[in-house]
Design a protein around this motif. Structure first.
Motif, PDB file in Angstrom:
ATOM      1  N   ILE A   1       0.256  12.642   0.494  1.00 24.07           N
ATOM      2  CA  ILE A   1      -0.177  13.915   1.062  1.00 24.07           C
ATOM      3  C   ILE A   1      -1.344  14.492   0.271  1.00 24.07           C
ATOM      4  CG2 ILE A   1       0.573  16.207   1.759  1.00 24.07           C
ATOM      5  CD1 ILE A   1       1.860  13.898   3.287  1.00 24.07           C
ATOM      6  N   SER A   2      -1.368  14.250  -1.037  1.00 17.40           N
ATOM      7  CA  SER A   2      -2.467  14.765  -1.863  1.00 17.40           C
ATOM      8  C   SER A   2      -3.803  14.183  -1.434  1.00 17.40           C
ATOM      9  CB  SER A   2      -2.202  14.443  -3.340  1.00 17.40           C
ATOM     10  OG  SER A   2      -0.998  15.025  -3.777  1.00 17.40           O
ATOM     11  N   LEU A   3      -3.836  12.887  -1.135  1.00 19.65           N
ATOM     12  CA  LEU A   3      -5.086  12.262  -0.698  1.00 19.65           C
ATOM     13  C   LEU A   3      -5.538  12.816   0.649  1.00 19.65           C
ATOM     14  CD1 LEU A   3      -4.522   8.522  -1.721  1.00 19.65           C
ATOM     15  CD2 LEU A   3      -6.117  10.153  -2.738  1.00 19.65           C
ATOM     16  N   CYS A   4      -4.598  13.066   1.537  1.00 26.78           N
ATOM     17  CA  CYS A   4      -4.953  13.651   2.835  1.00 26.78           C
ATOM     18  C   CYS A   4      -5.555  15.042   2.660  1.00 26.78           C
ATOM     19  CB  CYS A   4      -3.718  13.725   3.730  1.00 26.78           C
ATOM     20  SG  CYS A   4      -3.116  12.134   4.333  1.00 26.78           S
ATOM     21  N   ILE A   5      -4.938  15.840   1.812  1.00 23.46           N
ATOM     22  CA  ILE A   5      -5.437  17.198   1.589  1.00 23.46           C
ATOM     23  C   ILE A   5      -6.808  17.171   0.925  1.00 23.46           C
ATOM     24  CG2 ILE A   5      -5.018  19.339   0.327  1.00 23.46           C
ATOM     25  CD1 ILE A   5      -2.039  18.890   0.746  1.00 23.46           C
ATOM     26  N   LEU A   6      -6.984  16.301  -0.065  1.00 25.04           N
ATOM     27  CA  LEU A   6      -8.274  16.212  -0.754  1.00 25.04           C
ATOM     28  C   LEU A   6      -9.372  15.723   0.183  1.00 25.04           C
ATOM     29  CD1 LEU A   6      -7.215  14.759  -4.229  1.00 25.04           C
ATOM     30  CD2 LEU A   6      -8.077  17.054  -3.745  1.00 25.04           C
ATOM     31  N   ALA A   7      -9.060  14.757   1.031  1.00 23.81           N
ATOM     32  CA  ALA A   7     -10.056  14.269   1.989  1.00 23.81           C
ATOM     33  C   ALA A   7     -10.450  15.370   2.967  1.00 23.81           C
ATOM     34  CB  ALA A   7      -9.511  13.054   2.739  1.00 23.81           C
TER      35      ALA A   7
ATOM     36  N   LEU B   1       0.830  -1.206   0.000  1.00 20.39           N
ATOM     37  CA  LEU B   1       0.000   0.000   0.000  1.00 20.39           C
ATOM     38  C   LEU B   1       0.863   1.253   0.000  1.00 20.39           C
ATOM     39  CD1 LEU B   1      -2.800   1.289   0.178  1.00 20.39           C
ATOM     40  CD2 LEU B   1      -2.668   1.075   2.666  1.00 20.39           C
ATOM     41  N   LYS B   2       1.916   1.252   0.798  1.00 21.87           N
ATOM     42  CA  LYS B   2       2.813   2.406   0.830  1.00 21.87           C
ATOM     43  C   LYS B   2       3.474   2.612  -0.527  1.00 21.87           C
ATOM     44  CE  LYS B   2       7.055   4.133   2.945  1.00 21.87           C
ATOM     45  NZ  LYS B   2       8.162   3.860   3.894  1.00 21.87           N
ATOM     46  N   GLU B   3       3.894   1.517  -1.149  1.00 18.79           N
ATOM     47  CA  GLU B   3       4.540   1.627  -2.459  1.00 18.79           C
ATOM     48  C   GLU B   3       3.584   2.191  -3.502  1.00 18.79           C
ATOM     49  OE1 GLU B   3       6.775  -1.278  -5.742  1.00 18.79           O
ATOM     50  OE2 GLU B   3       6.065  -2.069  -3.822  1.00 18.79           O
ATOM     51  N   ALA B   4       2.314   1.768  -3.447  1.00 19.73           N
ATOM     52  CA  ALA B   4       1.338   2.247  -4.423  1.00 19.73           C
ATOM     53  C   ALA B   4       1.007   3.718  -4.216  1.00 19.73           C
ATOM     54  CB  ALA B   4       0.065   1.404  -4.336  1.00 19.73           C
ATOM     55  N   ILE B   5       0.900   4.128  -2.954  1.00 23.64           N
ATOM     56  CA  ILE B   5       0.518   5.515  -2.672  1.00 23.64           C
ATOM     57  C   ILE B   5       1.693   6.462  -2.849  1.00 23.64           C
ATOM     58  CG2 ILE B   5      -0.301   7.084  -0.883  1.00 23.64           C
ATOM     59  CD1 ILE B   5      -1.963   4.851   0.255  1.00 23.64           C
ATOM     60  N   VAL B   6       2.804   6.133  -2.206  1.00 25.94           N
ATOM     61  CA  VAL B   6       3.964   7.024  -2.251  1.00 25.94           C
ATOM     62  C   VAL B   6       4.602   7.010  -3.631  1.00 25.94           C
ATOM     63  CG1 VAL B   6       6.217   7.518  -1.222  1.00 25.94           C
ATOM     64  CG2 VAL B   6       4.342   6.699   0.212  1.00 25.94           C
TER      65      VAL B   6
ATOM     66  N   PHE C   1      -2.808  20.180  12.022  1.00 32.31           N
ATOM     67  CA  PHE C   1      -2.038  19.781  13.200  1.00 32.31           C
ATOM     68  C   PHE C   1      -2.046  18.262  13.372  1.00 32.31           C
ATOM     69  CE2 PHE C   1      -2.378  24.238  14.245  1.00 32.31           C
ATOM     70  CZ  PHE C   1      -1.196  24.495  14.924  1.00 32.31           C
ATOM     71  N   PHE C   2      -3.100  17.594  12.929  1.00 29.00           N
ATOM     72  CA  PHE C   2      -3.120  16.129  12.971  1.00 29.00           C
ATOM     73  C   PHE C   2      -2.006  15.543  12.106  1.00 29.00           C
ATOM     74  CE2 PHE C   2      -4.656  12.434  10.452  1.00 29.00           C
ATOM     75  CZ  PHE C   2      -4.537  11.461  11.428  1.00 29.00           C
ATOM     76  N   LEU C   3      -1.807  16.108  10.928  1.00 30.54           N
ATOM     77  CA  LEU C   3      -0.750  15.621  10.047  1.00 30.54           C
ATOM     78  C   LEU C   3       0.637  15.975  10.573  1.00 30.54           C
ATOM     79  CD1 LEU C   3      -2.322  16.488   6.565  1.00 30.54           C
ATOM     80  CD2 LEU C   3      -2.227  14.256   7.676  1.00 30.54           C
TER      81      LEU C   3
ATOM     82  N   THR D   1      -2.833   8.210   9.824  1.00 24.74           N
ATOM     83  CA  THR D   1      -2.197   7.305  10.782  1.00 24.74           C
ATOM     84  C   THR D   1      -1.288   6.313  10.083  1.00 24.74           C
ATOM     85  OG1 THR D   1      -4.147   7.500  12.210  1.00 24.74           O
ATOM     86  CG2 THR D   1      -2.628   5.687  12.663  1.00 24.74           C
ATOM     87  N   PHE D   2      -1.731   5.813   8.935  1.00 27.07           N
ATOM     88  CA  PHE D   2      -0.910   4.860   8.181  1.00 27.07           C
ATOM     89  C   PHE D   2       0.378   5.509   7.686  1.00 27.07           C
ATOM     90  CE2 PHE D   2       0.174   3.400   3.847  1.00 27.07           C
ATOM     91  CZ  PHE D   2       0.682   2.156   4.173  1.00 27.07           C
ATOM     92  N   LEU D   3       0.286   6.717   7.159  1.00 30.58           N
ATOM     93  CA  LEU D   3       1.477   7.384   6.637  1.00 30.58           C
ATOM     94  C   LEU D   3       2.474   7.687   7.754  1.00 30.58           C
ATOM     95  CD1 LEU D   3      -0.135   9.875   4.090  1.00 30.58           C
ATOM     96  CD2 LEU D   3       1.000   7.705   3.606  1.00 30.58           C
ATOM     97  N   ALA D   4       1.966   8.125   8.903  1.00 29.52           N
ATOM     98  CA  ALA D   4       2.864   8.447  10.013  1.00 29.52           C
ATOM     99  C   ALA D   4       3.547   7.207  10.568  1.00 29.52           C
ATOM    100  CB  ALA D   4       2.086   9.158  11.119  1.00 29.52           C
TER     101      ALA D   4
END
Length: 212
Positions: free
Chosen positions: A55-61, A44-49, A140-142, A107-110
């Motif tokens: 970070i784009s998905l976090c911002i869009l969400a 999952l990390k390889e596919a997202i990163v 601040f969560f990120l 949480t997964f990214l961190a």
């Protein structure tokens, strides 16, 4: 896939477990059975990163969570047979789903990134607030893992400078307070110009940053 749940209702024991480390969170903080997710998390990390979507998905969400609540719907887009406010439940469910996805992804990214790698990929906090119009709780969560790392590193540095081999509780609290102030001072300086001056008439920038 990553073993991270977004629980809506948690028991007091689970809330206490969520205040601990990653091992305690995984063992006692979730309802489902603990599974080995190292391989799936790596994929999952390889596919997202790999596609620069983390970070784009976090911002869009975060933006979608804000937009779905405050968006004004045209009268023509709503069926005349639907009573006023009939979309309120749908909007609330959409906002909850955006929040759940945001918490799980953040949480997964961190947890899957090294601290330095995570800090390097994350935009500055003031940029999230000013340019991306992300709410303060999300920004601040990120950034909270990055700030925690800076504070812990400063605490360790101050501890090494101390001559005493055994510190009292009061000394440890004083050291942590000093480290927090020094680590958060750049954040305080960066967020002060973003909000209107009227806000700082009721609360201080230090309280604002410490609260979030």
């Amino acid at each position: 896939m990553a073993g991270i749940e977004a629980a809506e209702e948690m028991t007091p024991e689970q809330l206490e477990a969520m205040a601990g480390g990653e091992l305690l969170k995984g063992e006692a903080g979730y309802f489902s059975q603990v599974r080995n997710t190292k391989r799936s998390s790596a994929r999952l990390k390889e596919a997202i990163v790999g596609n620069n979507l983390d970070i784009s998905l976090c911002i869009l969400a975060a933006q979608q969570r804000h937009c779905c609540v405050w968006k004004e719907y045209d009268a023509d887009s709503v069926s005349s047979s639907e009573p006023p406010g009939s979309q309120l439940k749908v909007v609330g469910r959409l906002a909850d789903q955006c929040q759940d996805a945001l918490v799980q992804l953040g949480t997964f990214l961190a947890s899957s990134h090294a601290p330095d790698e995570y800090a390097a990929r994350l935009p500055p906090l003031q940029e999230l607030l000013r340019d991306y119009h992300v709410d303060a709780d999300v920004a601040f969560f990120l950034h909270r893992p990055v700030l925690a790392q800076k504070i812990n590193a400063k605490v360790e540095y101050l501890r090494k400078l101390s001559d005493s081999k055994s510190d009292s509780i009061e000394k440890s609290i004083e050291r942590y307070t000093q480290a927090s102030q020094e680590a958060l001072e750049p954040i305080v300086q960066s967020v002060t110009p973003i909000l209107p001056n009227k806000v700082w008439e009721d609360i201080s920038p230090e309280f604002y940053v410490t609260f979030w």
